[in-house]
Design a protein around this motif. Structure first.
Motif: not given
Length: 269
Positions: A143-153
């Protein structure tokens, strides 16, 4: 008596600073739902602040009340036990986020973020197995680890989500209601939960640029000009790792970290 007065003055100074900071930045509607005769956040704050003429027992009551409002541990009084007894010692997972180094503005520390929740269906000993912890790690990776890590704005608004029975007391700083709800959905997805939005509250300050200035004011300390810490900075933070804390552990143990296997860490713990 002089020793107590000295202790009281120091304790009062530190405690009241924490109370003022907490009630300035955090919504606490969930506790008001349990304490029907307290009409407002201001009333809660007043009850928590220590006064010069307080006795030691009154000071202790104020500290315990503040602790229960923050949701960190139970207050050992029958009227409040129902609020925290179910979640007091349940395993806690914390998700850690940080700003990319290349995005950090000169002169400032990287913006970080943490989101925690409790695992309410742990066993009778408030424990979970190593395999269960690894399963949570794999879910978080998905859920959170794809790519650069989940983005939280992150931003200056606040979306709070409280569901005590399921272990959630989330405080999400965000730039919009939609962004706050997106992050809540991702957190609840870890345990296959669906948000009930009647448990959510959204608050946007009427003058955010003034209340939470992008460039904080300066202060003269020991003759030198120092920049004050930023409050609620606008920044993109990315998921970095998740750790679990189980009753009896001295330190949390990482269950997933971007780019690293953690099975050996859990085994060693």
């Amino acid at each position: 008596m002089k020793n107590f007065e000295h202790l009281q003055s120091i304790f009062c100074l530190i405690h009241n600073q924490l109370v003022n900071e907490f009630f300035r930045n955090v919504e606490v509607p969930e506790i008001i739902e349990y304490i029907r005769n307290i009409p407002s956040k201001a009333s809660l704050k007043k009850a928590c602040l220590i006064r010069d003429n307080d006795t030691a027992s009154v000071m202790d009551m104020r500290v315990q009340l503040f602790t229960i409002i923050k949701g960190e541990r139970g207050l050992l009084m029958p009227n409040y036990d129902k609020i925290t007894r179910k979640r007091r010692h349940k395993p806690q997972i914390t998700l850690y986020f940080s700003e990319k180094i290349e995005d950090v503005e000169e002169g400032y520390e990287p913006v970080t973020g943490e989101i925690s929740f409790r695992i309410m269906d742990a066993g009778s000993d408030d424990d979970i197995s190593e395999s269960q912890a690894l399963t949570f790690g794999r879910r978080i990776k998905t859920i959170f680890g794809g790519g650069q890590g989940l983005l939280w704005r992150k931003g200056k608004d606040l979306l709070s989500y409280c569901d005590w029975d399921r272990g959630y007391q989330l405080q999400i700083l965000c730039r919009s209601k939609e962004e706050g709800k997106r992050i809540v959905e991702k957190v609840l997805e870890i345990q296959n939960h669906t948000p009930d939005w009647q448990n959510a509250n959204y608050k946007a300050n009427e003058a955010p640029s003034t209340r939470y200035p992008t460039i904080p004011p300066t202060k003269t300390i020991f003759g030198k000009t120092k920049r004050m810490p930023r409050e609620r900075p606008i920044a993109d933070v990315y998921f970095r790792y998740a750790a679990i804390l189980i009753r009896g552990m001295m330190q949390p143990v990482v269950v997933y970290e971007q780019g690293r296997e953690v099975e050996e860490d859990l085994t060693a713990s």
